[in-house]
Design a protein around this motif. Structure first.
Motif, PDB file in Angstrom:
ATOM      1  N   PRO A  38       0.877  -1.172  -0.026  1.00  0.00           N
ATOM      2  CA  PRO A  38       0.266   0.029  -0.046  1.00  0.00           C
ATOM      3  C   PRO A  38       0.893   1.239  -0.019  1.00  0.00           C
ATOM      4  O   PRO A  38       1.739   1.277   0.976  1.00  0.00           O
ATOM      5  CB  PRO A  38      -0.605  -0.062   1.172  1.00  0.00           C
ATOM      6  N   LEU A  39       0.565   2.158  -0.824  1.00  0.00           N
ATOM      7  CA  LEU A  39       1.481   3.241  -1.208  1.00  0.00           C
ATOM      8  C   LEU A  39       0.853   4.426  -0.322  1.00  0.00           C
ATOM      9  O   LEU A  39      -0.167   4.714  -0.657  1.00  0.00           O
ATOM     10  CB  LEU A  39       1.856   3.487  -2.663  1.00  0.00           C
ATOM     11  N   ARG A  40       1.490   5.117   0.440  1.00  0.00           N
ATOM     12  CA  ARG A  40       0.845   6.359   1.343  1.00  0.00           C
ATOM     13  C   ARG A  40       1.104   7.583   0.704  1.00  0.00           C
ATOM     14  O   ARG A  40       0.789   8.627   1.060  1.00  0.00           O
ATOM     15  CB  ARG A  40       1.493   6.229   2.672  1.00  0.00           C
ATOM     16  N   CYS A  41       1.749   7.849  -0.532  1.00  0.00           N
ATOM     17  CA  CYS A  41       1.960   8.919  -1.364  1.00  0.00           C
ATOM     18  C   CYS A  41       0.620   9.017  -2.269  1.00  0.00           C
ATOM     19  O   CYS A  41       0.270  10.270  -2.439  1.00  0.00           O
ATOM     20  CB  CYS A  41       3.297   8.677  -2.165  1.00  0.00           C
ATOM     21  N   CYS A  42       0.067   7.988  -2.472  1.00  0.00           N
ATOM     22  CA  CYS A  42      -1.197   8.223  -3.496  1.00  0.00           C
ATOM     23  C   CYS A  42      -2.378   7.405  -3.289  1.00  0.00           C
ATOM     24  O   CYS A  42      -3.215   7.244  -3.961  1.00  0.00           O
ATOM     25  CB  CYS A  42      -0.550   8.018  -5.035  1.00  0.00           C
ATOM     26  N   LEU A  43      -2.168   6.468  -2.041  1.00  0.00           N
ATOM     27  CA  LEU A  43      -3.059   5.715  -1.645  1.00  0.00           C
ATOM     28  C   LEU A  43      -3.677   4.629  -2.497  1.00  0.00           C
ATOM     29  O   LEU A  43      -4.842   4.611  -2.404  1.00  0.00           O
ATOM     30  CB  LEU A  43      -4.379   6.612  -1.006  1.00  0.00           C
ATOM     31  N   ARG A  44      -2.804   4.067  -3.338  1.00  0.00           N
ATOM     32  CA  ARG A  44      -3.365   2.918  -3.985  1.00  0.00           C
ATOM     33  C   ARG A  44      -2.371   1.851  -3.715  1.00  0.00           C
ATOM     34  O   ARG A  44      -1.081   1.932  -3.029  1.00  0.00           O
ATOM     35  CB  ARG A  44      -3.437   3.336  -5.331  1.00  0.00           C
ATOM     36  N   SER A  58       6.042   9.789  10.363  1.00  0.00           N
ATOM     37  CA  SER A  58       5.126  10.272  11.305  1.00  0.00           C
ATOM     38  C   SER A  58       4.498  11.321  10.702  1.00  0.00           C
ATOM     39  O   SER A  58       4.706  12.448  10.324  1.00  0.00           O
ATOM     40  CB  SER A  58       6.084  10.728  12.457  1.00  0.00           C
ATOM     41  N   PRO A  59       3.113  11.092  11.004  1.00  0.00           N
ATOM     42  CA  PRO A  59       1.806  12.043  10.344  1.00  0.00           C
ATOM     43  C   PRO A  59       1.926  13.501  11.026  1.00  0.00           C
ATOM     44  O   PRO A  59       1.441  14.299  10.434  1.00  0.00           O
ATOM     45  CB  PRO A  59       0.757  11.178  10.211  1.00  0.00           C
ATOM     46  N   GLY A 146      -0.381  -1.626  12.342  1.00  0.00           N
ATOM     47  CA  GLY A 146      -0.296  -0.659  12.896  1.00  0.00           C
ATOM     48  C   GLY A 146       0.031   0.830  12.105  1.00  0.00           C
ATOM     49  O   GLY A 146       0.225   1.728  12.475  1.00  0.00           O
ATOM     50  N   CYS A 147       0.663   0.410  10.945  1.00  0.00           N
ATOM     51  CA  CYS A 147       1.026   1.533  10.099  1.00  0.00           C
ATOM     52  C   CYS A 147       0.108   2.491   9.522  1.00  0.00           C
ATOM     53  O   CYS A 147      -1.053   2.179   9.441  1.00  0.00           O
ATOM     54  CB  CYS A 147       2.140   0.968   9.062  1.00  0.00           C
ATOM     55  N   PHE A 148       0.607   3.650   9.326  1.00  0.00           N
ATOM     56  CA  PHE A 148      -0.271   4.931   9.174  1.00  0.00           C
ATOM     57  C   PHE A 148      -0.804   4.573   7.532  1.00  0.00           C
ATOM     58  O   PHE A 148      -0.015   4.329   6.489  1.00  0.00           O
ATOM     59  CB  PHE A 148       0.553   6.271   9.247  1.00  0.00           C
ATOM     60  N   HIS A 149      -2.398   4.913   7.256  1.00  0.00           N
ATOM     61  CA  HIS A 149      -2.784   4.807   6.280  1.00  0.00           C
ATOM     62  C   HIS A 149      -2.935   6.303   5.480  1.00  0.00           C
ATOM     63  O   HIS A 149      -2.256   6.505   4.383  1.00  0.00           O
ATOM     64  CB  HIS A 149      -4.339   4.196   6.070  1.00  0.00           C
TER      65      HIS A 149
END
Ligand SMILES: [Zn+2]
Length: 153
Positions: A38-44, A58-59, A146-149
């Motif tokens: 899962p890519l957290r830069c473009c959410l796909r 860290s968000p 636990g990782c950030f989405h």
């Protein structure tokens, strides 16, 4: 209620790419995607053989005792980002997620922490949590890892 969905800001990722390391000093290193990441830069999800990187992120953008940092996958090079900021990210709609809410002072709003399964209506659950007067924003995370989405507010 209009919810805003925010991926990792492009400016922060660009700064890390320029520096050759993430904000915690880990080398910006090329990995070849297997196709599930899962890519957290473009959410796909990544496609097989895409160039990606695994970074610590860290968000939070200012110091906080609630600051959580952890591993996330992003594109190795700059991508188009997530522009459908009013739409629940499709790739995460069926995931087992935790809604991790924070109040207006930036402290965790424990009473509204919500666990979601595959069959739950993620959007409705998020709307309910965000409609609580003492909730300012929510970090949506993976329940397993636990990782950030993404950030929602
Ligand atoms: Zn991307």
């Amino acid at each position: 209620m209009e919810i805003r969905y925010t991926a990792i800001p492009a400016e922060r990722l660009d700064a890390m790419r320029d520096a050759g390391k993430d904000e915690f000093g880990n080398k910006w290193q090329l990995r070849v995607a297997e196709g599930w990441e899962p890519l957290r830069c473009c959410l796909r999800k990544a496609s097989q053989d895409e160039d990606i990187a695994l970074i610590c992120y860290s968000p939070w953008d200012s110091p906080s005792p609630w600051m959580e940092a952890g591993p996330v996958f992003v594109h190795y090079s700059a991508c188009e980002g997530y522009s459908a900021t009013t739409e629940y990210p499709e790739a995460h709609r069926r995931s087992r997620a935790i809604l991790n809410p924070f109040d207006h002072a930036g402290a965790r709003a424990y009473d509204h922490i919500t666990f979601l399964g595959h069959e739950d209506d993620h959007e409705a659950a998020l709307e309910k949590v965000l409609s609580e007067p003492d909730v300012a924003f929510v970090h949506v995370r993976s329940q397993e890892a636990g990782c950030f989405h993404f950030l929602a507010k």
